[in-house]
Design a protein around this motif. Structure first.
Motif, PDB file in Angstrom:
ATOM      1  N   UNK A  87       8.605   8.400  35.823  1.00  0.00           N
ATOM      2  CA  UNK A  87       9.994   8.821  35.630  1.00  0.00           C
ATOM      3  C   UNK A  87      10.098   9.833  34.503  1.00  0.00           C
ATOM      4  N   UNK A  88       9.450   9.542  33.386  1.00  0.00           N
ATOM      5  CA  UNK A  88       9.501  10.469  32.245  1.00  0.00           C
ATOM      6  C   UNK A  88       8.876  11.818  32.609  1.00  0.00           C
ATOM      7  N   UNK A  89       7.786  11.792  33.362  1.00  0.00           N
ATOM      8  CA  UNK A  89       7.131  13.037  33.759  1.00  0.00           C
ATOM      9  C   UNK A  89       8.042  13.875  34.656  1.00  0.00           C
ATOM     10  N   UNK A  90       8.683  13.217  35.615  1.00  0.00           N
ATOM     11  CA  UNK A  90       9.571  13.929  36.534  1.00  0.00           C
ATOM     12  C   UNK A  90      10.740  14.553  35.772  1.00  0.00           C
ATOM     13  N   UNK A  91      11.315  13.796  34.872  1.00  0.00           N
ATOM     14  CA  UNK A  91      12.491  14.281  34.141  1.00  0.00           C
ATOM     15  C   UNK A  91      12.126  15.439  33.222  1.00  0.00           C
ATOM     16  N   UNK A  92      11.015  15.313  32.493  1.00  0.00           N
ATOM     17  CA  UNK A  92      10.660  16.335  31.507  1.00  0.00           C
ATOM     18  C   UNK A  92      10.120  17.613  32.145  1.00  0.00           C
ATOM     19  N   UNK A  93       9.541  17.531  33.324  1.00  0.00           N
ATOM     20  CA  UNK A  93       8.945  18.720  33.933  1.00  0.00           C
ATOM     21  C   UNK A  93       9.822  19.372  34.997  1.00  0.00           C
ATOM     22  N   UNK A  94      10.773  18.625  35.538  1.00  0.00           N
ATOM     23  CA  UNK A  94      11.539  19.168  36.658  1.00  0.00           C
ATOM     24  C   UNK A  94      13.017  19.387  36.354  1.00  0.00           C
ATOM     25  N   UNK A  95      13.521  18.814  35.312  1.00  0.00           N
ATOM     26  CA  UNK A  95      14.944  18.943  35.022  1.00  0.00           C
ATOM     27  C   UNK A  95      15.193  19.822  33.810  1.00  0.00           C
ATOM     28  N   UNK A  96      16.402  20.406  33.738  1.00  0.00           N
ATOM     29  CA  UNK A  96      16.759  21.148  32.539  1.00  0.00           C
ATOM     30  C   UNK A  96      17.105  20.176  31.419  1.00  0.00           C
ATOM     31  N   UNK A  97      17.356  20.704  30.214  1.00  0.00           N
ATOM     32  CA  UNK A  97      17.552  19.848  29.050  1.00  0.00           C
ATOM     33  C   UNK A  97      18.750  18.920  29.217  1.00  0.00           C
ATOM     34  N   UNK A  98      19.876  19.462  29.714  1.00  0.00           N
ATOM     35  CA  UNK A  98      21.066  18.635  29.877  1.00  0.00           C
ATOM     36  C   UNK A  98      20.852  17.569  30.949  1.00  0.00           C
ATOM     37  N   UNK A  99      20.207  17.960  32.027  1.00  0.00           N
ATOM     38  CA  UNK A  99      19.929  17.013  33.101  1.00  0.00           C
ATOM     39  C   UNK A  99      19.002  15.903  32.611  1.00  0.00           C
ATOM     40  N   UNK A 100      17.993  16.275  31.829  1.00  0.00           N
ATOM     41  CA  UNK A 100      17.078  15.274  31.284  1.00  0.00           C
ATOM     42  C   UNK A 100      17.818  14.305  30.367  1.00  0.00           C
ATOM     43  N   UNK A 101      18.718  14.837  29.539  1.00  0.00           N
ATOM     44  CA  UNK A 101      19.475  13.967  28.628  1.00  0.00           C
ATOM     45  C   UNK A 101      20.355  13.002  29.413  1.00  0.00           C
ATOM     46  N   UNK A 102      21.036  13.513  30.438  1.00  0.00           N
ATOM     47  CA  UNK A 102      21.925  12.665  31.233  1.00  0.00           C
ATOM     48  C   UNK A 102      21.147  11.567  31.957  1.00  0.00           C
ATOM     49  N   UNK A 103      19.994  11.936  32.525  1.00  0.00           N
ATOM     50  CA  UNK A 103      19.203  10.963  33.274  1.00  0.00           C
ATOM     51  C   UNK A 103      18.641   9.899  32.343  1.00  0.00           C
TER      52      UNK A 103
END
Length: 345
Positions: free
Chosen positions: A177-193
């Motif tokens: 989950x952390x890998x997907x969020x940090x490599x595929x999402x933008x900063x705001x999207x990562x924070x929200x997720x």
């Protein structure tokens, strides 16, 4: 007069009294959760707002208060109650199936797997238009179950092996989950997720309540019908089979219900840990180990626990909302340590 044996098992009178008092506390907790927020609303106004929407009264109330009570806070409080009930039931089921006091969806990696499946839909867009968030979470939950079964070598392993396998699966899916969020999402999207993964009731509305209500009622009904089988599982698979329980079929159905409940809850509010660990033990202390009594008690106590935790998450920090998973962990981790201490040889 109730005998000492009945008291140990949680006699019928104690169960009815306990459930009645718990439901009263739940009603008050939901009312308080609806009244407390960025600006407080009186309990009388909350009551009149609800009765207005139900068509029982027609009292003039400020439109903003009416909207906040009905469209935002009440649905949030009710979803919190159902989420707590569902997670507590999952904990009671898994503790019986695995004969381990530490079993619950968070510890066994089910919540982590459901989170990974949901994040794949949110961030990667897998199945967009065809695969819903709930279905993605459900697939992730079953993937976690499959991995735990593989690592623990299925039925040949003991309950402790299953717990260790769950911890390994949890770490793996959390890393994914952390890998997907940090490599595929933008900063705001990562924070929200990441905030969502720690648990948040901020985005839930009435459609979420309706779906979760159906899932919880369906799961509780099936579990009540299988309560005697759950009682038999606490003595071990061989003893359960000797009592006429179809072990493999019942285990599959109950694991499936646990995955369904966990996936539905995670897809709505994120991964919330320790509810399934704390609540069954507290309920078992009052009503006893028989699952016909334990499961309804877990549902009510879990609902109360989660609503109160949601209130705490909104008032513990000034002008901030603390993720609900942080609040439940503050209670669950010490309780987890107590169980480990008591389980020492």
């Amino acid at each position: 007069m109730i005998s000492s044996d009945d008291e140990k098992e949680g006699g019928p009178f104690r169960l009815v009294l306990f459930l009645g008092l718990s439901l009263l506390v739940l009603v008050f907790a939901v009312a308080a959760a609806t009244a407390i927020g960025d600006f407080n609303i009186g309990l009388k106004t909350v009551f009149l707002s609800v009765t207005n929407e139900l068509g029982l009264t027609n009292v003039q109330i400020a439109p903003i208060e009416q909207s906040v009570v009905w469209n935002l806070r009440l649905s949030r409080a009710l979803v919190a109650a159902l989420a707590g009930a569902g997670l507590a039931m999952c904990g009671a089921i898994l503790q019986a199936l695995l004969r381990n006091a530490l079993a619950e969806p968070f510890v066994l990696g089910v919540s982590a797997g459901a989170s990974t499946g949901a994040v794949c839909v949110i961030v990667l867009g897998i199945g967009a238009g065809g695969l819903s968030l709930s279905l993605g979470a459900f697939a992730g939950a079953f993937a976690a179950f499959a991995l735990v079964a593989l690592l623990s070598n299925g039925a040949t392993s003991g309950p402790n092996h299953t717990i260790l396998a769950g911890v390994a699966a949890s770490q793996l899916f959390n890393a994914l989950t952390s890998y997907i969020v940090t490599t595929s999402g933008n900063a705001q999207q990562a924070r929200d997720v990441m905030f969502w993964l720690l648990g948040s009731f901020g985005g839930v509305r009435w459609p979420d309540f309706q779906l979760l209500l159906l899932v919880v009622i369906f799961s509780l009904s099936i579990c009540i019908l299988m309560a005697r089988s759950l009682d038999a599982f606490t003595f071990g698979d061989e003893d359960a089979a000797a009592l006429g329980v179809p072990v493999a079929r019942i285990r599959l159905v109950l694991f499936g219900l646990t995955a369904l409940l966990t996936a539905t809850i995670v897809s709505m509010v994120g991964a919330i840990g320790f509810v399934g660990l704390v609540v069954p033990h507290a309920a078992r202390y009052v009503v006893g180990p028989l699952h016909l009594r334990l499961l309804p008690a877990c549902a009510v106590v879990g609902a109360v626990f989660m609503v109160i935790a949601d209130i705490v998450s909104r008032v513990i920090a000034v002008q901030q909302i603390v993720p609900i998973g942080v609040v439940t962990a503050l209670v669950g981790v010490p309780f987890f340590a107590i169980i480990l201490y008591r389980a020492r040889p």
